[in-house]
Motif scaffolding. Structure first.
Motif, PDB file in Angstrom:
ATOM      1  N   VAL A 225       0.886  -1.178   0.000  1.00 42.52           N
ATOM      2  CA  VAL A 225       0.000   0.000   0.000  1.00 42.52           C
ATOM      3  C   VAL A 225       0.915   1.217   0.000  1.00 42.52           C
ATOM      4  O   VAL A 225       1.933   1.226   0.709  1.00 42.52           O
ATOM      5  CB  VAL A 225      -0.917   0.022   1.232  1.00 42.52           C
ATOM      6  N   GLY A 226       0.573   2.217  -0.788  1.00 40.62           N
ATOM      7  CA  GLY A 226       1.404   3.415  -0.909  1.00 40.62           C
ATOM      8  C   GLY A 226       1.847   3.949   0.453  1.00 40.62           C
ATOM      9  O   GLY A 226       1.039   4.104   1.360  1.00 40.62           O
ATOM     10  N   LEU A 227       3.134   4.227   0.563  1.00 42.69           N
ATOM     11  CA  LEU A 227       3.728   4.586   1.851  1.00 42.69           C
ATOM     12  C   LEU A 227       3.419   6.040   2.219  1.00 42.69           C
ATOM     13  O   LEU A 227       3.785   6.958   1.479  1.00 42.69           O
ATOM     14  CB  LEU A 227       5.248   4.397   1.775  1.00 42.69           C
ATOM     15  N   ALA A 228       2.771   6.248   3.368  1.00 47.26           N
ATOM     16  CA  ALA A 228       2.659   7.603   3.912  1.00 47.26           C
ATOM     17  C   ALA A 228       4.026   7.986   4.470  1.00 47.26           C
ATOM     18  O   ALA A 228       4.668   7.177   5.140  1.00 47.26           O
ATOM     19  CB  ALA A 228       1.601   7.639   5.015  1.00 47.26           C
ATOM     20  N   PRO A 229       4.494   9.211   4.184  1.00 46.89           N
ATOM     21  CA  PRO A 229       5.858   9.573   4.619  1.00 46.89           C
ATOM     22  C   PRO A 229       6.084   9.383   6.122  1.00 46.89           C
ATOM     23  O   PRO A 229       7.184   9.016   6.541  1.00 46.89           O
ATOM     24  CB  PRO A 229       5.965  11.047   4.200  1.00 46.89           C
ATOM     25  N   ASP A 230       5.047   9.584   6.930  1.00 49.90           N
ATOM     26  CA  ASP A 230       5.288   9.454   8.375  1.00 49.90           C
ATOM     27  C   ASP A 230       5.350   7.994   8.826  1.00 49.90           C
ATOM     28  O   ASP A 230       5.468   7.727  10.020  1.00 49.90           O
ATOM     29  CB  ASP A 230       4.264  10.259   9.184  1.00 49.90           C
ATOM     30  N   ARG A 231       5.275   7.055   7.892  1.00 45.33           N
ATOM     31  CA  ARG A 231       5.479   5.635   8.252  1.00 45.33           C
ATOM     32  C   ARG A 231       6.923   5.183   7.994  1.00 45.33           C
ATOM     33  O   ARG A 231       7.250   4.019   8.245  1.00 45.33           O
ATOM     34  CB  ARG A 231       4.533   4.742   7.450  1.00 45.33           C
ATOM     35  N   ILE A 232       7.754   6.067   7.491  1.00 45.25           N
ATOM     36  CA  ILE A 232       9.129   5.648   7.159  1.00 45.25           C
ATOM     37  C   ILE A 232       9.860   5.137   8.405  1.00 45.25           C
ATOM     38  O   ILE A 232      10.563   4.123   8.352  1.00 45.25           O
ATOM     39  CB  ILE A 232       9.903   6.811   6.484  1.00 45.25           C
ATOM     40  N   ALA A 233       9.652   5.787   9.541  1.00 47.52           N
ATOM     41  CA  ALA A 233      10.374   5.371  10.752  1.00 47.52           C
ATOM     42  C   ALA A 233       9.995   3.942  11.152  1.00 47.52           C
ATOM     43  O   ALA A 233      10.862   3.132  11.527  1.00 47.52           O
ATOM     44  CB  ALA A 233      10.086   6.347  11.896  1.00 47.52           C
ATOM     45  N   ARG A 234       8.694   3.621  11.062  1.00 46.76           N
ATOM     46  CA  ARG A 234       8.269   2.248  11.408  1.00 46.76           C
ATOM     47  C   ARG A 234       8.839   1.238  10.409  1.00 46.76           C
ATOM     48  O   ARG A 234       9.210   0.125  10.777  1.00 46.76           O
ATOM     49  CB  ARG A 234       6.747   2.135  11.398  1.00 46.76           C
ATOM     50  N   ALA A 235       8.891   1.631   9.145  1.00 41.86           N
ATOM     51  CA  ALA A 235       9.448   0.725   8.129  1.00 41.86           C
ATOM     52  C   ALA A 235      10.928   0.470   8.412  1.00 41.86           C
ATOM     53  O   ALA A 235      11.408  -0.672   8.329  1.00 41.86           O
ATOM     54  CB  ALA A 235       9.251   1.327   6.742  1.00 41.86           C
ATOM     55  N   ARG A 236      11.646   1.525   8.772  1.00 40.70           N
ATOM     56  CA  ARG A 236      13.075   1.357   9.072  1.00 40.70           C
ATOM     57  C   ARG A 236      13.293   0.465  10.286  1.00 40.70           C
ATOM     58  O   ARG A 236      14.268  -0.298  10.337  1.00 40.70           O
ATOM     59  CB  ARG A 236      13.720   2.717   9.312  1.00 40.70           C
ATOM     60  N   ALA A 237      12.421   0.570  11.260  1.00 44.97           N
ATOM     61  CA  ALA A 237      12.560  -0.279  12.453  1.00 44.97           C
ATOM     62  C   ALA A 237      12.452  -1.754  12.074  1.00 44.97           C
ATOM     63  O   ALA A 237      13.140  -2.608  12.645  1.00 44.97           O
ATOM     64  CB  ALA A 237      11.506   0.095  13.493  1.00 44.97           C
ATOM     65  N   LEU A 238      11.591  -2.070  11.109  1.00 49.71           N
ATOM     66  CA  LEU A 238      11.500  -3.459  10.643  1.00 49.71           C
ATOM     67  C   LEU A 238      12.782  -3.896   9.963  1.00 49.71           C
ATOM     68  O   LEU A 238      13.260  -5.017  10.166  1.00 49.71           O
ATOM     69  CB  LEU A 238      10.307  -3.611   9.691  1.00 49.71           C
ATOM     70  N   VAL A 239      13.352  -3.017   9.130  1.00 46.41           N
ATOM     71  CA  VAL A 239      14.610  -3.349   8.466  1.00 46.41           C
ATOM     72  C   VAL A 239      15.710  -3.562   9.508  1.00 46.41           C
ATOM     73  O   VAL A 239      16.504  -4.510   9.416  1.00 46.41           O
ATOM     74  CB  VAL A 239      14.999  -2.235   7.468  1.00 46.41           C
ATOM     75  N   ALA A 240      15.715  -2.717  10.534  1.00 48.87           N
ATOM     76  CA  ALA A 240      16.727  -2.840  11.594  1.00 48.87           C
ATOM     77  C   ALA A 240      16.587  -4.165  12.340  1.00 48.87           C
ATOM     78  O   ALA A 240      17.570  -4.679  12.890  1.00 48.87           O
ATOM     79  CB  ALA A 240      16.616  -1.657  12.562  1.00 48.87           C
ATOM     80  N   ARG A 241      15.372  -4.730  12.349  1.00 42.99           N
ATOM     81  CA  ARG A 241      15.157  -6.039  12.990  1.00 42.99           C
ATOM     82  C   ARG A 241      15.595  -7.196  12.092  1.00 42.99           C
ATOM     83  O   ARG A 241      15.482  -8.360  12.483  1.00 42.99           O
ATOM     84  CB  ARG A 241      13.659  -6.237  13.292  1.00 42.99           C
ATOM     85  N   GLY A 242      15.998  -6.903  10.879  1.00 44.16           N
ATOM     86  CA  GLY A 242      16.466  -7.966   9.997  1.00 44.16           C
ATOM     87  C   GLY A 242      15.494  -8.364   8.913  1.00 44.16           C
ATOM     88  O   GLY A 242      15.746  -9.325   8.174  1.00 44.16           O
ATOM     89  N   VAL A 243      14.388  -7.635   8.796  1.00 46.14           N
ATOM     90  CA  VAL A 243      13.403  -7.960   7.760  1.00 46.14           C
ATOM     91  C   VAL A 243      13.850  -7.365   6.426  1.00 46.14           C
ATOM     92  O   VAL A 243      14.260  -6.205   6.364  1.00 46.14           O
ATOM     93  CB  VAL A 243      12.014  -7.410   8.146  1.00 46.14           C
ATOM     94  N   THR A 244      13.765  -8.157   5.365  1.00 43.62           N
ATOM     95  CA  THR A 244      13.919  -7.630   4.011  1.00 43.62           C
ATOM     96  C   THR A 244      12.569  -7.046   3.626  1.00 43.62           C
ATOM     97  O   THR A 244      11.637  -7.769   3.289  1.00 43.62           O
ATOM     98  CB  THR A 244      14.325  -8.751   3.037  1.00 43.62           C
ATOM     99  N   LEU A 245      12.445  -5.731   3.734  1.00 42.08           N
ATOM    100  CA  LEU A 245      11.153  -5.063   3.547  1.00 42.08           C
ATOM    101  C   LEU A 245      11.172  -4.263   2.254  1.00 42.08           C
ATOM    102  O   LEU A 245      12.119  -3.520   1.990  1.00 42.08           O
ATOM    103  CB  LEU A 245      10.884  -4.120   4.730  1.00 42.08           C
ATOM    104  N   SER A 246      10.103  -4.420   1.468  1.00 36.69           N
ATOM    105  CA  SER A 246       9.900  -3.558   0.300  1.00 36.69           C
ATOM    106  C   SER A 246       8.677  -2.693   0.553  1.00 36.69           C
ATOM    107  O   SER A 246       7.644  -3.193   1.009  1.00 36.69           O
ATOM    108  CB  SER A 246       9.666  -4.386  -0.966  1.00 36.69           C
ATOM    109  N   VAL A 247       8.816  -1.394   0.243  1.00 34.04           N
ATOM    110  CA  VAL A 247       7.676  -0.482   0.367  1.00 34.04           C
ATOM    111  C   VAL A 247       7.302   0.021  -1.017  1.00 34.04           C
ATOM    112  O   VAL A 247       8.076  -0.105  -1.976  1.00 34.04           O
ATOM    113  CB  VAL A 247       7.986   0.692   1.320  1.00 34.04           C
ATOM    114  N   LEU A 248       6.092   0.601  -1.116  1.00 33.86           N
ATOM    115  CA  LEU A 248       5.513   0.953  -2.413  1.00 33.86           C
ATOM    116  C   LEU A 248       5.275   2.459  -2.479  1.00 33.86           C
ATOM    117  O   LEU A 248       4.711   3.037  -1.547  1.00 33.86           O
ATOM    118  CB  LEU A 248       4.181   0.211  -2.557  1.00 33.86           C
TER     119      LEU A 248
END
Lengths: 391, 391
Positions: free
Chosen positions: A97-120
């Motif tokens: 789902v299209g990324l709201a800019p204020d969700r970037i921090a939560r997305a980064r936290a997932l990457v920091a946990r080791g998740v290979t995350l793709s955003v849209l």
């Protein structure tokens, strides 16, 4: 990221569909497994990665049925789903789902946990926000650019100059342009299988064209992602596509039946309800499943066969011909014969139990806190599986 | 039953609507209090007990705003609600959905806890099941017989011979015939206030007639209960009625606006959303509130003004003229100008926040786990209140 151990499903000691509280969400796990095997075989033959969408199920227990070793590549519709599935060991997640800019921090936290995350994303503003964030530190998700293949919702058309511009902004900021993603939402307007192969081909062509444009600009763009349950089943070739997403196929529903993607026997999700009254002079049977149990989804309203709020079956899941939930208030369903049918009303005394097949599995599932898991041909509830919700 | 102490609302430390996660369910408590005061004043003037329906709110915190001392007589739509509110000290509860016979044991458990519980029936089978249960032991709920005042759903018409027969079966079994209850569901078909006073009078007349029939048979039938949010506000006299139920009035919504029961400023519930994309060539703004946040309820679809999936306001709650959520998928809303309007699209960059007024407060509320409580004219979230769900 280490995989969490697979816990055994919570069992509820052999309760029967004759005895559990109603309304209750039932899931026939034999049908789920069969639906998964069918689509997996089709996609294996086409040589693409299968990245199921877990927004329909919202359940770790259901998601474990998708993968031989219990975890795999998935698609989610919210960051809350991403966090929930990551906690269970799912480490390759696309948030589609299209990324709201204020969700970037939560997305980064997932990457920091080791998740290979793709955003849209599909706008320059989102690309700029991601590039700015990348300049402020690492642990950034990869980015898929959303492509519009049929005018249904979001995305840029492949020829839009915004496509290379978005990719350029990301590259300048040091953010990975992981590829392109599209969703053939208009395929839901097809009926009885007509046009689905053509919709799948339009979906494929749009996203492959977009990937070629990005690669011509020097982006690796390794991911070329398509997905909708209708097109996933009817695609004849997926040349140039690397992965397919689909969600509702695990359960199926009356909308998928109306489109021609499944049979009524494939529908794995139903709502168990109890008869609470009769209005014989009106031809009505009242049940304790209203829209709170079924959802307000009227997805078959414009279909040749309007299923009302759901198709009524007996407690063992056999449909009663033309019996539907014709109307619904919060905790009442009004069961009646479909308009125009000559069928007679079933004999269902007060206290009888029925099962309702839903219009839309995603919406009906969301009205419930858990699944009561059953097996085809048995009334025993073999497990209760929680669902997650919220954002 | 001892009243549980009133806990202070959980506060979330002054978070702002600019900063909290979206989509989020917002509740303007100033408007809630005003809506409650308005209906209470009307019913006080008519001299009847006010028994609010808590199925819309499903929140102890909201229910406490209804009563000066924090508890009072309420109506519920599920036994799970009855149990939840009983745990918070609510000890006079009417369960206003036809009783499935296999729920008698749960109802008796509430009575054994000290709750004055009334249950609803409209068939001889339900009466027989209750009479049989009473012969097997005490702690029985009182019974209200459901009366059909407008052909909308369940109930017996006052002249139906089933009415005295049901009462007779209960009396023989030693079950209290506590009275009669009706719901003017057809009042929702009225538009702009037309016909609502007449609907209220039909509702009153049906249930008063039914009570007279029972009393002529020697039943005390002390309770004569009416209720729907539209008729509750438009009743001119309630002679012979002892209590009024209503639920959606606390929050109001676009359906109530369309019927003429409230103004747009009275609507206390909204969904906060974030702009995630644009399709200028289509006149679309994409937001992160789809049907998962709004519900699939399209209650204004047949109204003169179709509000789509909701009316779009700015972050402070001011409507943007003709801007509506025209379509919705699970996590996407497509915002556009209402068809036929000459209004222009608002300037809403990616990342902007909007608030959506819902068609149906009961359905939209049910999509969320909690309320973010605000006060008119402020962006500060002063509390977060949980909602209950399930059956």
């Amino acid at each position: 990221m280490a995989h969490a151990p697979n816990p055994p499903p919570a069992t509820i000691g052999g309760a029967s569909l004759d005895a559990i509280g109603t309304p209750a969400l039932l899931l026939d796990i034999v049908k789920v497994d069969r639906n998964i095997a069918r689509l997996r075989a089709h996609l294996d033959a086409l040589g693409v990665l299968f990245r199921p969408h877990v927004k329909t199920a919202k359940s770790i227990d259901v998601a474990r049925r998708l993968f031989p070793d219990g975890v795999g590549s998935i698609t989610v519709s919210t960051l809350a789903e991403a966090e929930y599935f990551a906690s269970a060991g799912f480490a390759d997640i696309t948030y589609a789902v299209g990324l709201a800019p204020d969700r970037i921090a939560r997305a980064r936290a997932l990457v920091a946990r080791g998740v290979t995350l793709s955003v849209l994303i599909d706008t320059r503003e989102q690309a700029t926000a991601l590039a700015d964030a990348a300049r402020a530190g690492d642990a950034m998700p990869g980015v898929l650019i959303e492509i519009d293949c049929d005018g249904h919702r979001g995305g840029v058309v492949p020829e839009d100059p915004a496509l290379p511009e978005i990719a350029g902004i990301l590259r300048e900021g040091g953010v990975e342009v992981r590829g392109v993603l599209t969703h053939a939402g208009e395929s839901y307007a097809c009926r009885n299988g007509e046009g689905l192969a053509e919709a799948a081909e339009r979906e494929r062509a749009a996203v492959v064209t977009a990937a070629a444009i990005l690669r011509a600009q020097g982006h690796a763009a390794p991911v070329v992602s398509v997905g909708s349950s209708p097109t996933a089943h009817f695609a004849r070739t997926l040349d140039g596509v690397t992965e397919v997403r689909a969600g509702v196929f695990m359960f199926f529903d009356l909308v998928m039946l109306g489109i021609g993607v499944c049979t009524v026997e494939d529908i794995a999700l139903s709502v168990l309800a109890t008869v609470i009254g009769h209005r014989p002079e009106k031809g009505w049977i009242l049940i304790d499943a209203g829209w709170m149990a079924m959802s307000r989804d009227r997805g078959t309203q414009a279909h040749p066969i309007d299923q009302g709020y759901g198709l009524v079956c007996d407690i063992d899941g056999r449909p009663f011909g033309d019996l539907i939930v014709g109307d619904a208030s919060q905790e009442h369903g009004i069961v009646r014969i479909r308009p125009g049918s000559a069928a007679g009303l079933a004999e269902l005394p007060v206290g009888s139990r029925v099962r309702i097949l839903p219009n839309h599995a995603c919406a009906t599932g969301a009205q419930h806190l858990s699944y009561h898991v059953i097996e085809t041909g048995s009334r025993m509830v073999v497990a209760e599986w929680p669902r997650m919700g919220g954002w």
